[in-house]
Structure formats: structure tokens, C-alpha cells
Design an enzyme around this catalytic site. Structure first.
Site, PDB file in Angstrom:
ATOM      1  N   PHE A  25      -4.470   2.823  -8.131  1.00 28.36           N
ATOM      2  CA  PHE A  25      -5.028   3.359  -6.621  1.00 28.36           C
ATOM      3  C   PHE A  25      -3.660   3.920  -6.230  1.00 28.36           C
ATOM      4  O   PHE A  25      -2.880   4.711  -7.031  1.00 28.36           O
ATOM      5  CB  PHE A  25      -4.005   2.145  -6.159  1.00 28.36           C
ATOM      6  CG  PHE A  25      -4.197   1.947  -4.595  1.00 28.36           C
ATOM      7  CD1 PHE A  25      -5.111   2.127  -3.621  1.00 28.36           C
ATOM      8  CD2 PHE A  25      -2.892   2.301  -3.764  1.00 28.36           C
ATOM      9  CE1 PHE A  25      -5.133   2.569  -2.230  1.00 28.36           C
ATOM     10  CE2 PHE A  25      -2.711   2.475  -2.358  1.00 28.36           C
ATOM     11  CZ  PHE A  25      -4.101   2.263  -1.443  1.00 28.36           C
ATOM     12  N   SER A  93      -3.411  -0.410 -14.042  1.00 24.79           N
ATOM     13  CA  SER A  93      -3.039  -0.599 -12.497  1.00 24.79           C
ATOM     14  C   SER A  93      -3.983  -1.780 -11.313  1.00 24.79           C
ATOM     15  O   SER A  93      -4.652  -2.423 -12.051  1.00 24.79           O
ATOM     16  CB  SER A  93      -2.022   0.610 -11.724  1.00 24.79           C
ATOM     17  OG  SER A  93      -1.368  -0.278  -9.915  1.00 24.79           O
ATOM     18  N   MET A  94      -4.086  -1.060 -10.633  1.00 21.96           N
ATOM     19  CA  MET A  94      -5.490  -1.265  -9.663  1.00 21.96           C
ATOM     20  C   MET A  94      -6.938  -0.859 -10.908  1.00 21.96           C
ATOM     21  O   MET A  94      -7.722  -1.928 -10.693  1.00 21.96           O
ATOM     22  CB  MET A  94      -5.777  -0.312  -8.485  1.00 21.96           C
ATOM     23  CG  MET A  94      -7.855  -0.839  -7.545  1.00 21.96           C
ATOM     24  SD  MET A  94      -7.252  -0.185  -5.923  1.00 21.96           S
ATOM     25  CE  MET A  94      -7.921   1.237  -6.784  1.00 21.96           C
ATOM     26  N   ASP A 194       8.661  -1.735 -14.909  1.00 17.03           N
ATOM     27  CA  ASP A 194       7.275  -1.145 -13.815  1.00 17.03           C
ATOM     28  C   ASP A 194       8.067  -1.386 -12.653  1.00 17.03           C
ATOM     29  O   ASP A 194       7.796  -2.225 -11.965  1.00 17.03           O
ATOM     30  CB  ASP A 194       6.206  -2.184 -14.261  1.00 17.03           C
ATOM     31  CG  ASP A 194       5.926  -1.386 -13.802  1.00 17.03           C
ATOM     32  OD1 ASP A 194       5.170  -0.986 -12.348  1.00 17.03           O
ATOM     33  OD2 ASP A 194       4.302  -1.403 -13.641  1.00 17.03           O
ATOM     34  N   HIS A 224       5.401   1.890 -15.176  1.00 14.37           N
ATOM     35  CA  HIS A 224       4.213   2.054 -14.768  1.00 14.37           C
ATOM     36  C   HIS A 224       2.828   2.672 -15.179  1.00 14.37           C
ATOM     37  O   HIS A 224       2.393   2.097 -15.914  1.00 14.37           O
ATOM     38  CB  HIS A 224       3.979   2.161 -13.143  1.00 14.37           C
ATOM     39  CG  HIS A 224       2.780   1.052 -11.995  1.00 14.37           C
ATOM     40  ND1 HIS A 224       2.516   0.603 -12.918  1.00 14.37           N
ATOM     41  CD2 HIS A 224       1.492   1.771 -11.826  1.00 14.37           C
ATOM     42  CE1 HIS A 224       1.408  -0.052 -12.561  1.00 14.37           C
ATOM     43  NE2 HIS A 224       0.434   1.368 -11.826  1.00 14.37           N
TER      44      HIS A 224
END
Length: 256
Positions: A25, A93-94, A194, A224
Site C-alpha cells: 500500500f 505488506s498489503m 517492523d 518492514h
């Protein structure tokens, strides 16, 4: 609309095994480009698309939703299957959450999943106010660039449009419902340090999926965006070994 330098999509036609990579994202393919190039060098067919609303300016993301992001990946997966007999999905992530949703919805058409610091839940309790707040405040500070390694920047937006952030919360609700339908082998990488996604996300994935072949590995030297960080080589090599274990036909001579 002009694409940000480095945020361009990446495609490589290799052997009969393909990998669809999904960025996160407000991010772009740049965060996964080294991973994509590593997979390509190992002889795999690779697709790394740019998600709608990303890689240009944050205003473009404001008018998109999670079904747009998922829809673009769904189309890429179908195209990849036209060229490859076996396809894996992977994401950051997303993008990791989207990869899991693709696995849940496509079933046997996805051979396995690699998720790096997947985002599948709300970590900040303030996000509950987004349905109202998005009409008052247009943006929030950027979440891009959470990388421990010096001189390894991430290409992403400098602001987060709250309309899109609200759409992301709807995606989390949807993907949580889908997780029990994930039965494919899963390789999950998690960074203990993260600053974007909490450990509760990985814990939720591991608790909800129905996969029996599950491996969790830590990225102790990374933040992250681990795919641009100190542990990136372990992610790259580990994902190749994962693919070749499940699809022996991928163990051909690397591309030159």
C-alpha cells in the site's frame, strides 16, 4: 499520468513456472524489483505489476479501492497462467495479504504463497475513525521507507490519502474472511522490528490459514520493507528453494 522513476512494472518471460509479485500500500514495484530480478535470473517467469493508483501521485490512489488493487492482480494471475503451467504468488505488506486472497479464491491454480510482513488487520485503533475523518483530513504522514539498511530507499508516496486508507480497512475485513480457504504451502517472513505492521498480523495469518505446509522465518536485521533490507538475500534464496521444492520443473538452468 507519469510513473515515478523506478516504480515501473516488471515482467520477465522465463520457464514454465511463474511467480506473481504484489507490492504494498502506497508503495510500488520498486520495493520488489530486486526480488523479481533474482527470480528471473533463476529461470522463472515473473510478473510484478503496478497496482492502480500507485506509483504516480497520492491523489491517484485516493480514488481507488481494494477491489481495484485485487482486480489488477487477478488479471495478472490469469495472464500468467496462459504462459505457465505452475504459478506461485508472493507479496510484501498489503501485497502479502492480496497474495493470500488470490490463493484463497483461486485454489489449486496457485501452487504456493510467499508473504513478507503481510498486512491483514488494523493495528492503529485511531483508524476506526476513518469513515468520518477522511472527509475532514485528506491525508496522513507517509508509511513508506521503513528500511534499516542505509542507502536503500523505498519509492512510495510521501502522504497517505485517507480515502484509500479506509479502503484498506475494508480489504482487511475481506481477507480475514478468506484466510481459512488458504490451503497452499505458505512461506512467511516476518521482521521482529517492523514499524508499519505489528507481529499480530503474521500471528493472525498463521492461526487462520488451513495450510499444513507452513514455514515462518524471521528477518532479524530488517524493518518492514525487508525485500530492500539486510535480510533480502535470505528472502530471495528462500523463495527460490520454496518454489523448486514444490515445482521440480523450476530447477532448470538459470537464465543467462
Amino acid at each position: 499520468m507519469l510513473t515515478m522513476p523506478g516504480a515501473e512494472p516488471y515482467h520477465h518471460r522465463g520457464g514454465p513456472v511463474g511467480v506473481l509479485l504484489c507490492h504494498g500500500f502506497t508503495g510500488s514495484p520498486q520495493s520488489l524489483r530486486p526480488w523479481a530480478e533474482h527470480l528471473a535470473a533463476e529461470g522463472l517467469t515473473v510478473s510484478l505489476p503496478l497496482l492502480p493508483g500507485h506509483g504516480t501521485r497520492w491523489q491517484d490512489l485516493r480514488i481507488t479501492g481494494w477491489t481495484d488493487w485485487y482486480g489488477a492482480l487477478d488479471r495478472e494471475l490469469r495472464l500468467l497462467h496462459e504462459r505457465c503451467a505452475t504459478v506461485f504468488v508472493a507479496g510484501l505488506s498489503m501485497g502479502g495479504g492480496l497474495a493470500l486472497m488470490l490463493a484463497a479464491r483461486h485454489g489449486p491454480a496457485v501452487a504456493g504463497v510467499v508473504a513478507v510482513n503481510p498486512s491483514v488487520r488494523r493495528d492503529d485503533p485511531r483508524m476506526i475513525a476513518l469513515p468520518l475523518l477522511k472527509h475532514i483530513v485528506p491525508t496522513a504522514p507517509s508509511i513508506a521507507g521503513d528500511v534499516a539498511k542505509e542507502d536503500s530507499p523505498e519509492t512510495g508516496y510521501d502522504r497517505v490519502p485517507l480515502h484509500a486508507a479506509h479502503a484498506l480497512t475494508k480489504f482487511w475485513t475481506a481477507v480475514q474472511r478468506e484466510l481459512p480457504r488458504v490451503t497452499q504451502p505458505l512461506l512467511l517472513y516476518r521482521s521482529p522490528d517492523d514499524h508499519v505492521v505489528s507481529p499480530a498480523n503474521a500471528a493472525l495469518v498463521l492461526a487462520r490459514v488451513s495450510s499444513r505446509d507452513v514455514t515462518e522465518r524471521l528477518c532479524p536485521r530488517s524493518y518492514h520493507v525487508a525485500t530492500l533490507d539486510h535480510d533480502a538475500p535470505e528472502i530471495f534464496d528462500g523463495s527460490v528453494a520454496f518454489v523448486r521444492r514444490l515445482a521440480p520443473e523450476a530447477a532448470e538452468e538459470p537464465a543467462t
